[in-house]
Design a protein around this motif. Structure first.
Motif, PDB file in Angstrom:
ATOM      1  N   GLY A 192       0.843  -1.192   0.000  1.00  0.00           N
ATOM      2  CA  GLY A 192       0.000   0.000   0.000  1.00  0.00           C
ATOM      3  C   GLY A 192       0.877   1.239   0.000  1.00  0.00           C
ATOM      4  N   LYS A 193       0.642   2.116   0.949  1.00  0.00           N
ATOM      5  CA  LYS A 193       1.461   3.321   1.076  1.00  0.00           C
ATOM      6  C   LYS A 193       2.519   3.180   2.168  1.00  0.00           C
ATOM      7  CE  LYS A 193      -2.123   6.515  -0.539  1.00  0.00           C
ATOM      8  NZ  LYS A 193      -1.406   6.844  -1.788  1.00  0.00           N
ATOM      9  N   ASP A 194       2.625   1.974   2.729  1.00  0.00           N
ATOM     10  CA  ASP A 194       3.523   1.755   3.867  1.00  0.00           C
ATOM     11  C   ASP A 194       4.805   1.032   3.471  1.00  0.00           C
ATOM     12  OD1 ASP A 194       1.739   2.896   5.773  1.00  0.00           O
ATOM     13  OD2 ASP A 194       0.559   1.052   5.714  1.00  0.00           O
ATOM     14  N   LEU A 195       5.831   1.259   4.286  1.00  0.00           N
ATOM     15  CA  LEU A 195       7.118   0.576   4.138  1.00  0.00           C
ATOM     16  C   LEU A 195       7.453  -0.123   5.453  1.00  0.00           C
ATOM     17  CD1 LEU A 195       9.208   3.347   2.343  1.00  0.00           C
ATOM     18  CD2 LEU A 195       8.486   1.162   1.347  1.00  0.00           C
ATOM     19  N   TYR A 196       7.967  -1.327   5.345  1.00  0.00           N
ATOM     20  CA  TYR A 196       8.310  -2.096   6.543  1.00  0.00           C
ATOM     21  C   TYR A 196       9.708  -2.690   6.399  1.00  0.00           C
ATOM     22  CZ  TYR A 196       3.203  -2.093   7.102  1.00  0.00           C
ATOM     23  OH  TYR A 196       1.893  -1.712   7.219  1.00  0.00           O
ATOM     24  N   VAL A 197      10.321  -2.972   7.539  1.00  0.00           N
ATOM     25  CA  VAL A 197      11.544  -3.760   7.579  1.00  0.00           C
ATOM     26  C   VAL A 197      11.275  -4.905   8.542  1.00  0.00           C
ATOM     27  CG1 VAL A 197      12.628  -2.451   9.477  1.00  0.00           C
ATOM     28  CG2 VAL A 197      14.061  -3.681   7.833  1.00  0.00           C
ATOM     29  N   THR A 232       7.699  -0.304  11.094  1.00  0.00           N
ATOM     30  CA  THR A 232       7.225   0.578  10.033  1.00  0.00           C
ATOM     31  C   THR A 232       8.218   1.710   9.805  1.00  0.00           C
ATOM     32  OG1 THR A 232       4.948   0.109  10.733  1.00  0.00           O
ATOM     33  CG2 THR A 232       5.275   1.953   9.233  1.00  0.00           C
ATOM     34  N   LEU A 233       8.508   1.968   8.517  1.00  0.00           N
ATOM     35  CA  LEU A 233       9.498   2.973   8.159  1.00  0.00           C
ATOM     36  C   LEU A 233       8.872   4.129   7.394  1.00  0.00           C
ATOM     37  CD1 LEU A 233      12.243   0.611   6.660  1.00  0.00           C
ATOM     38  CD2 LEU A 233      12.205   1.552   8.972  1.00  0.00           C
ATOM     39  N   SER A 234       9.570   5.234   7.393  1.00  0.00           N
ATOM     40  CA  SER A 234       9.260   6.324   6.471  1.00  0.00           C
ATOM     41  C   SER A 234      10.354   6.308   5.406  1.00  0.00           C
ATOM     42  CB  SER A 234       9.245   7.669   7.189  1.00  0.00           C
ATOM     43  OG  SER A 234      10.533   7.988   7.688  1.00  0.00           O
ATOM     44  N   ALA A 235      10.051   6.848   4.245  1.00  0.00           N
ATOM     45  CA  ALA A 235      11.029   6.827   3.152  1.00  0.00           C
ATOM     46  C   ALA A 235      12.314   7.548   3.537  1.00  0.00           C
ATOM     47  CB  ALA A 235      10.415   7.465   1.908  1.00  0.00           C
ATOM     48  N   GLU A 236      12.194   8.557   4.403  1.00  0.00           N
ATOM     49  CA  GLU A 236      13.355   9.365   4.776  1.00  0.00           C
ATOM     50  C   GLU A 236      14.396   8.590   5.576  1.00  0.00           C
ATOM     51  OE1 GLU A 236      10.096  11.675   3.525  1.00  0.00           O
ATOM     52  OE2 GLU A 236      10.173  10.291   5.238  1.00  0.00           O
ATOM     53  N   VAL A 237      13.952   7.568   6.329  1.00  0.00           N
ATOM     54  CA  VAL A 237      14.904   6.846   7.187  1.00  0.00           C
ATOM     55  C   VAL A 237      15.362   5.525   6.572  1.00  0.00           C
ATOM     56  CG1 VAL A 237      13.960   7.893   9.274  1.00  0.00           C
ATOM     57  CG2 VAL A 237      13.091   5.657   8.506  1.00  0.00           C
ATOM     58  N   LEU A 238      14.961   5.259   5.358  1.00  0.00           N
ATOM     59  CA  LEU A 238      15.364   4.001   4.710  1.00  0.00           C
ATOM     60  C   LEU A 238      16.874   3.747   4.770  1.00  0.00           C
ATOM     61  CD1 LEU A 238      13.131   3.676   1.506  1.00  0.00           C
ATOM     62  CD2 LEU A 238      13.268   2.102   3.435  1.00  0.00           C
ATOM     63  N   PRO A 239      17.714   4.745   4.489  1.00  0.00           N
ATOM     64  CA  PRO A 239      19.162   4.486   4.507  1.00  0.00           C
ATOM     65  C   PRO A 239      19.666   3.971   5.855  1.00  0.00           C
ATOM     66  CG  PRO A 239      18.702   6.554   3.401  1.00  0.00           C
ATOM     67  CD  PRO A 239      17.421   6.117   4.040  1.00  0.00           C
ATOM     68  N   GLU A 240      19.013   4.369   6.954  1.00  0.00           N
ATOM     69  CA  GLU A 240      19.455   3.947   8.282  1.00  0.00           C
ATOM     70  C   GLU A 240      19.234   2.451   8.515  1.00  0.00           C
ATOM     71  OE1 GLU A 240      17.829   6.375  11.414  1.00  0.00           O
ATOM     72  OE2 GLU A 240      17.642   8.118  10.063  1.00  0.00           O
ATOM     73  N   GLU A 260      12.019   6.448  -6.521  1.00  0.00           N
ATOM     74  CA  GLU A 260      12.420   7.526  -7.441  1.00  0.00           C
ATOM     75  C   GLU A 260      13.093   8.679  -6.716  1.00  0.00           C
ATOM     76  OE1 GLU A 260      12.174   6.930 -10.618  1.00  0.00           O
ATOM     77  OE2 GLU A 260      11.229   5.014 -10.059  1.00  0.00           O
ATOM     78  N   THR A 261      13.201   8.584  -5.392  1.00  0.00           N
ATOM     79  CA  THR A 261      13.800   9.680  -4.617  1.00  0.00           C
ATOM     80  C   THR A 261      15.322   9.535  -4.563  1.00  0.00           C
ATOM     81  OG1 THR A 261      13.664   8.489  -2.515  1.00  0.00           O
ATOM     82  CG2 THR A 261      11.734   9.783  -3.184  1.00  0.00           C
ATOM     83  N   ASP A 262      15.992  10.655  -4.361  1.00  0.00           N
ATOM     84  CA  ASP A 262      17.450  10.631  -4.210  1.00  0.00           C
ATOM     85  C   ASP A 262      17.850   9.876  -2.943  1.00  0.00           C
ATOM     86  OD1 ASP A 262      17.842  12.050  -6.541  1.00  0.00           O
ATOM     87  OD2 ASP A 262      17.904  14.006  -5.534  1.00  0.00           O
ATOM     88  N   THR A 263      16.998   9.982  -1.925  1.00  0.00           N
ATOM     89  CA  THR A 263      17.288   9.284  -0.664  1.00  0.00           C
ATOM     90  C   THR A 263      17.459   7.794  -0.908  1.00  0.00           C
ATOM     91  OG1 THR A 263      16.005  10.908   0.590  1.00  0.00           O
ATOM     92  CG2 THR A 263      16.425   8.794   1.658  1.00  0.00           C
ATOM     93  N   TYR A 264      16.567   7.224  -1.693  1.00  0.00           N
ATOM     94  CA  TYR A 264      16.644   5.784  -1.986  1.00  0.00           C
ATOM     95  C   TYR A 264      17.777   5.478  -2.956  1.00  0.00           C
ATOM     96  CZ  TYR A 264      15.387   1.151  -3.706  1.00  0.00           C
ATOM     97  OH  TYR A 264      15.414  -0.181  -4.076  1.00  0.00           O
ATOM     98  N   LYS A 265      17.859   6.277  -4.015  1.00  0.00           N
ATOM     99  CA  LYS A 265      18.866   6.001  -5.052  1.00  0.00           C
ATOM    100  C   LYS A 265      20.290   6.094  -4.532  1.00  0.00           C
ATOM    101  CE  LYS A 265      16.027   7.505  -8.968  1.00  0.00           C
ATOM    102  NZ  LYS A 265      15.889   8.501 -10.061  1.00  0.00           N
ATOM    103  N   ASN A 266      20.496   6.868  -3.463  1.00  0.00           N
ATOM    104  CA  ASN A 266      21.849   7.042  -2.922  1.00  0.00           C
ATOM    105  C   ASN A 266      22.216   6.029  -1.842  1.00  0.00           C
ATOM    106  OD1 ASN A 266      22.721   9.217  -4.542  1.00  0.00           O
ATOM    107  ND2 ASN A 266      21.531  10.662  -3.300  1.00  0.00           N
ATOM    108  N   ILE A 267      21.316   5.131  -1.539  1.00  0.00           N
ATOM    109  CA  ILE A 267      21.657   4.054  -0.605  1.00  0.00           C
ATOM    110  C   ILE A 267      22.739   3.192  -1.266  1.00  0.00           C
ATOM    111  CG2 ILE A 267      20.797   1.939   0.487  1.00  0.00           C
ATOM    112  CD1 ILE A 267      18.065   3.301   0.728  1.00  0.00           C
ATOM    113  N   PRO A 268      23.849   2.910  -0.584  1.00  0.00           N
ATOM    114  CA  PRO A 268      24.944   2.145  -1.190  1.00  0.00           C
ATOM    115  C   PRO A 268      24.504   0.831  -1.841  1.00  0.00           C
ATOM    116  CG  PRO A 268      25.658   3.093   0.879  1.00  0.00           C
ATOM    117  CD  PRO A 268      24.198   3.406   0.764  1.00  0.00           C
ATOM    118  N   ALA A 269      23.613   0.094  -1.196  1.00  0.00           N
ATOM    119  CA  ALA A 269      23.157  -1.180  -1.769  1.00  0.00           C
ATOM    120  C   ALA A 269      22.432  -0.958  -3.085  1.00  0.00           C
ATOM    121  CB  ALA A 269      22.235  -1.891  -0.776  1.00  0.00           C
TER     122      ALA A 269
END
Length: 305
Positions: A192-197, A232-240, A260-269
């Motif tokens: 949906g609109k949610d992100l999880y780890v 539950t995650l927000s897109a902003e904290v994904l790199p952490e 499509e965000t720079d935050t995601y695209k810049n994650i080393p993995a």
């Protein structure tokens, strides 16, 4: 007078013999009937179930366990019916729910498998022997063996478990040799609109990655997701929360704008191409059919096989 008595005695002997024969046949049938059931020691106590069930209704996430053991399924819950992993096996199987008692009755099941939280348990028990399991009470491999015992397939279930463990551990050794013993892996999901780890033992392949393959979880994920199983995650904290490798489960209707965000695209993995995409639909199951599919995905994703 004696001549009349002898035929009468012979008649009594014949009647007695026939009676004994019928009694023997009746006893034999009774023994055979008893042999058609077994007593399964369930979580709620002993339950008489068919030794070789022919028409099973499943109101839980154990559909793949039953399919893998080759037992006929006549009805399943909506999550199983919509699972693309089981599409071929369930194409002619009815969709039912714990509240659809009439629909279940029409299927004439000889065994019902459900979760311990199922509604209408007493009414289900009136339709057929009903065995419930508490989700997560035992590990995923022990669960398969338990279902094997219930279905009269304990040997087959145990053989698969032993073989799967060996194969998964071997692949894990190869993966660690390639990516390094200290490399970390995160399992994330877009729903949906949610992100999880996810932590260990919460489906989506976590059992294979962390238990069998012995890959490492990022400390941040361990801190927030180990106890509850997910976070539950927000897109902003994904790199952490991102490991050196990411397994990304995505539902077909999920909002994936975060990719499509720079935050995601810049994650080393992500920049290194170390993201393994997984289909979200069906990923929440932990049965042999699903696990075999996930193990193949990981072998190809990590080793390129």
């Amino acid at each position: 007078m004696k001549k009349r008595i002898i035929p009468f005695l012979l008649l009594l002997i014949l009647i007695s013999a026939c009676g004994n024969s019928n009694a023997t046949e009746e006893t034999s049938n009774t023994t055979e009937d008893k042999g058609e059931t077994i007593t399964y020691e369930s979580e709620t106590g002993p339950i008489e179930v068919p030794a070789n069930p022919k028409r099973v209704v499943i109101l839980s996430g154990y559909t793949g366990n039953v399919i893998h053991l080759g037992v006929n399924v006549v009805g399943v819950d909506v999550w199983s019916k919509d699972n693309p992993t089981f599409a071929e096996e369930l194409k002619d199987v009815a969709e039912v729910s714990e509240d659809d008692l009439e629909g279940i009755l029409e299927l004439e099941p000889d065994l019902i498998i459900a979760l311990s939280t199922v509604n209408n348990l007493e009414k289900l028990e009136e339709i057929a022997p009903t065995v419930t399991f508490t989700w997560g009470k035992v590990d995923y491999l022990t669960q398969h063996i338990e279902i094997g015992k219930l279905l009269g397939k304990a040997e087959e279930a145990t053989e698969w478990v032993e073989d799967f463990k060996q194969r998964a551990e071997q692949i894990g050794e190869e993966v660690r040799a390639k990516i390094g013993e200290d490399a970390t892996v995160s399992v994330m999901e877009a729903y949906g609109k949610d992100l999880y780890v996810y932590g260990e033992d919460f489906a989506r392949g976590t059992e294979i990655l962390y238990d069998s393959m012995k890959l490492k979880m990022p400390e941040k994920v361990k801190e927030h997701a180990s106890e509850s199983g997910y976070y539950t995650l927000s897109a902003e904290v994904l790199p952490e929360f991102a490991g050196d490798y990411i397994v990304l489960s995505k539902y077909s209707e999920a909002d994936t704008a975060f990719q499509e965000t720079d935050t995601y695209k810049n994650i080393p993995a992500v920049k290194s191409g170390n993201v393994i995409d997984m289909q979200g639909e069906g990923a929440s199951f932990s049965d042999p059919v699903t696990l075999e599919k996930q193990l193949t995905l990981f072998e190809e994703g990590f080793l390129g096989k």
